[in-house]
Design an enzyme around this catalytic site. Structure first.
Site, PDB file in Angstrom:
ATOM      1  N   GLU A 404      42.315  60.542 110.736  1.00  0.00           N
ATOM      2  CA  GLU A 404      42.217  59.395 109.834  1.00  0.00           C
ATOM      3  C   GLU A 404      41.345  59.706 108.616  1.00  0.00           C
ATOM      4  O   GLU A 404      40.373  59.007 108.308  1.00  0.00           O
ATOM      5  CB  GLU A 404      41.718  58.161 110.589  1.00  0.00           C
ATOM      6  CG  GLU A 404      42.672  57.729 111.690  1.00  0.00           C
ATOM      7  CD  GLU A 404      42.306  56.410 112.340  1.00  0.00           C
ATOM      8  OE1 GLU A 404      41.196  55.896 112.077  1.00  0.00           O
ATOM      9  OE2 GLU A 404      43.112  55.891 113.117  1.00  0.00           O
ATOM     10  N   GLU A 484      47.861  58.296 117.978  1.00  0.00           N
ATOM     11  CA  GLU A 484      47.150  57.147 118.529  1.00  0.00           C
ATOM     12  C   GLU A 484      48.109  55.969 118.604  1.00  0.00           C
ATOM     13  O   GLU A 484      48.914  55.751 117.701  1.00  0.00           O
ATOM     14  CB  GLU A 484      45.916  56.745 117.688  1.00  0.00           C
ATOM     15  CG  GLU A 484      44.744  57.673 117.843  1.00  0.00           C
ATOM     16  CD  GLU A 484      43.515  57.234 117.070  1.00  0.00           C
ATOM     17  OE1 GLU A 484      43.345  56.009 116.854  1.00  0.00           O
ATOM     18  OE2 GLU A 484      42.727  58.106 116.678  1.00  0.00           O
TER      19      GLU A 484
END
Length: 782
Positions: A404, A484
């Site tokens: 991220e 994820e």
């Protein structure tokens, strides 16, 4: 090379000693500790602690470690190194007052050459300062201290370099495999060598390949001249006939036995475990392991060991893998940093595929003091630490360069992605490179990440299953993986994996619950002004398929149904909602449901009952009376829902496929709590310092059923050759500590971890609680 653990009998002081940097402090009043050691887990949580909700409100701070050791005369002329598997964080080290170096990153292994400052034949002092005072530096609980093993290594001047052996299998078939061994040997004269003792040597390398049963199946020998201060990398190919291939179902491990010879004498040896297996990644065929397609049933895991905090005991790392295997996982993603070597070793032995990840951020940080402050100066050294240390593990199938990243939608992010990915490929071209990319929100188009994706071999998608099909139309050669996903979207993510060959698998956030990111998976009530993370006393994330103790939570049973592994039918009863309240799940949350049919005082009140089912239909019975039949197919997301008026007794579900009963399960109303049941995961442990037995503690009724509402405080005593390493429960709101001799049960269960003292004998653990029959269990250390 002699390699021994350097974990025992360190002196520890919590707090700064400014003069400790330039002189030796008096450590006579310091605590005596063994490693691994996490001081944060020992201390009291407080809402005022600067780690905040991200760090679970644990105290962090600064501490000093000091170890005194003898350097025998036998070491004279040798090279002596110390290796730290992990120190959180900003570690500085000195030997006998001489500064060795500083290592900022808390998750990579590092080492120092002690030889120039070693006092051979005398007492030596190794000193380490650990600075975790600058908060906030992590988005989850980090722990503090020398939380992994330390190793002391003694070698002849001619020796295998640090992490200097690489074993790959470039050609694999059922009939034959090529094992390629690359060995870096250094000729590194020690300062204490007598004049004229150093020189150029003809160095021979012998490499033997040993099968899982101990049989030698191949050998190779090579030689080269190495000048003083020089090094040489040997490359040897060994043919292995009829190889036993490594996979999650058959985790066969081979070994390379290395000998280094100078003038026909052996001066160094090493043993390296590896697996023979082939990896193939393809946008059309998907992921192939040993030529067979395999979908990754994955989960993300943080580095902590639950109730033990960050302290990385080998058995705790192994148990994590055992628990994940038992719950159907075949892959883990190490989020968001390289794991303990013991964790990867367990993945090798037990058969668990791994995404090994380097960083949570690059140049742009997410917290004031996270890795971005060190990135420019350290990224290549930290990346090398992960790559060289972990490259021989057959479990590792993907390298991840980040998670991220803030820069992911910018040209600078794409440049950094190319820089890091090319570095990885230069060190290890045998595995693809990925990174976990998340969305930008509605204001920024997802396509902004395309240039960063182009630098990767496999695109990691965080929570973006809806982008799989449109992205495939635009980028048909892009391989994708769900790095994820949330439990509540498990159905959509997994169906996408099954339907789309170019999607290699899915990794839930998270497989195991963890400390910090407090309450990210909690249930809140509509209208309440709640922050993103939970206020104190929330300190666990509460989003794991398994809770902090390793007990399965309801969402784990739903995943069993999706994967068709383990339990194929499960009854989940919704907890009653306070009048006038409407529950709202956080994004990572799961409904407040439990296999619980004990609700005294609520007779006649309606309860919502969900049945997770890997079958076509479900029939629900209450005390033998049918409450109807509901479909539970893929169209219903493998879920049947009933409204049931409460009455004590037996709630039973029967699953049907093709009109036949194929599976049953039930929950019962339990009686009053009467006793305690102790169940160790191992009744025999090794008589080695730090070996562990995890003992499940259950509050039971007269029939031995766990009482789902029992919250007794259980007191523990240990006699014999062991001690209590930790106590804990899955209660995310508990204000109790994880050290001590008592713990309040949560939903009828808690956990106590017993640790070996390092001597053979019996360990007697007794548990007592007011109003209950006590229990005792004997664990043998052998």
């Amino acid at each position: 090379m002699q390699r021994r653990r350097f974990d025992q009998e360190w002196r520890f002081h919590l707090g700064d000693i400014p003069e400790g940097r330039w002189r030796e402090p008096d450590d006579s009043t310091w605590r005596l500790v063994d490693l691994p050691h996490d001081w944060s887990i020992e201390l009291e949580r407080d809402p005022a602690n600067p780690s905040g909700s991200a760090g679970g409100y644990f105290p962090m701070g600064l501490g000093w470690y000091r170890k005194t050791f003898a350097a025998p005369e036998a070491w004279r002329g040798n090279k002596v190194r110390v290796e730290f598997e992990g120190v959180y964080m900003s570690a500085e080290a000195w030997l006998n007052g001489h500064f060795l170096g500083r290592h900022p990153y808390g998750y990579t292994s590092f080492w120092y050459d002690l030889t120039p400052y070693l006092d051979v034949g005398a007492t030596n002092v190794l000193k380490v300062m650990v600075d975790n005072a600058c908060q906030v530096n992590s988005r989850w609980y980090s722990g503090s201290g020398i939380y992994r093993h330390v190793w002391l290594m003694v070698a002849e001047p001619v020796h295998v370099g640090q992490w200097g052996i690489s074993v790959t299998t470039p050609e694999v078939s059922p009939e034959e495999a090529i094992v390629r061994v690359r060995t870096t040997v250094e000729n590194e004269p020690a300062p204490s060598l007598p004049s004229g003792a150093e020189g150029t040597y003809e160095v021979i390398i012998r490499s033997r390949v040993v099968a899982p049963d101990g049989t030698m199946v191949g050998t190779s020998e090579a030689r080269a001249a190495i000048a003083p201060g020089g090094r040489h990398e040997y490359s040897q190919d060994v043919q292995v006939a009829n190889p036993q291939l490594w996979s999650p179902d058959t985790p066969h491990l081979y070994h390379v036995e290395t000998e280094v010879l100078v003038e026909d004498g052996i001066v160094d040896t090493a043993t390296t475990a590896f697996g023979i297996r082939s990896l193939h990644f393809d946008a059309q065929a998907g992921f192939l392991l040993n030529g067979q397609p395999l979908k990754l049933k994955g989960g993300c895991v943080h580095h902590d060991d639950g109730v033990l905090g960050a302290a990385s005991y080998d058995r705790a790392e192994e148990r994590k893998v055992e628990l994940l295997k038992a719950s159907g996982f075949n892959a883990v993603r190490c989020a968001h940093n390289p794991p303990a070597p013991a964790f990867l070793g367990a993945c090798d032995r037990l058969g668990m595929l791994v995404i090994d990840e380097a960083f949570d951020c690059w140049r742009d940080g997410k917290n004031p003091y996270d890795y971005h402050v060190s990135f420019d100066d350290w990224w290549d050294r930290d990346l090398d630490s992960m790559l060289y240390r972990d490259r021989n593990h057959p479990s590792v199938i993907l390298w991840s360069i980040g998670n991220e990243l803030v820069e992911r939608g910018q040209p600078e992010g794409a440049r950094l992605a190319r820089l890091l990915a090319e570095h990885v490929r230069a060190v290890d071209p045998t595995r693809p490179v990925t990174a976990a990319i998340n969305g930008f929100g509605n204001a920024v188009p997802w396509s902004r990440a395309d240039e960063t994706f182009a630098a990767l071999d496999v695109g990691g998608y965080n929570y973006q299953w809806g982008q799989y099909r449109p992205d495939h139309e635009q980028h048909p050669q892009r391989m994708m993986i769900g790095t994820e996903s949330t439990p509540r979207e498990a159905f959509d993510h997994w169906m996408s994996v099954l339907e789309l060959d170019y999607v290699l698998g899915d990794f839930v956030w998270t497989a195991l619950d963890y400390l910090g990111e407090a309450g990210i998976g909690r249930v809140v009530f509509e209208g309440e002004q709640e922050p993103f993370l939970g206020r104190y006393p929330w300190h666990q994330a509460n989003c794991g398929d398994l809770d902090l103790c390793g007990f399965k939570r309801p969402q784990s049973y739903y995943r069993d149904v999706l994967w068709q592994t383990g339990t194929n039918l499960y009854i989940a009863v919704h907890t009653p909602i306070p009048e006038g309240k409407k529950p709202v799940l956080t994004y990572w949350g799961w409904p407040d449901v439990w296999p619980d049919w004990t609700w005294p005082g609520r007779e006649g009140q309606p309860f919502q009952v969900d049945v997770y089912a890997a079958c076509e239909q479900v029939e629900l019975f209450l005390n033998g009376r049918s409450l109807g039949v509901q479909p539970a197919t893929r169209q219903e997301r493998f879920l049947a829902t009933f409204q049931v008026p409460y009455e004590p007794g037996i709630l039973k579900a029967v699953g049907y496929t093709g009109g036949r009963s194929v599976v049953e399960c039930e929950v019962r109303t339990v009686g009053a709590p009467v006793g305690i049941r102790l169940t160790p995961d191992r009744s025999t442990i090794q008589a080695e310092p730090g070996d562990l037995s995890f003992v499940t503690v259950e509050i039971v009724d007269g029939e031995g059923l766990v009482h789902p509402h029992a919250g007794h405080t259980v007191f523990f005593t240990v006699k014999g050759e062991g001690s209590i390493a930790a106590v804990g429960s899955g209660d995310p709101l508990s204000v109790e500590g994880y050290r001590g001799n008592q713990r309040k049960a949560y939903r009828g269960r808690c956990l106590v971890v017993v640790k070996s003292r390092g001597t053979p004998g019996e360990i007697h653990l007794r548990a007592q609680a007011d109003g209950l029959d006590g229990a005792e269990v004997v664990i043998r250390a052998t």
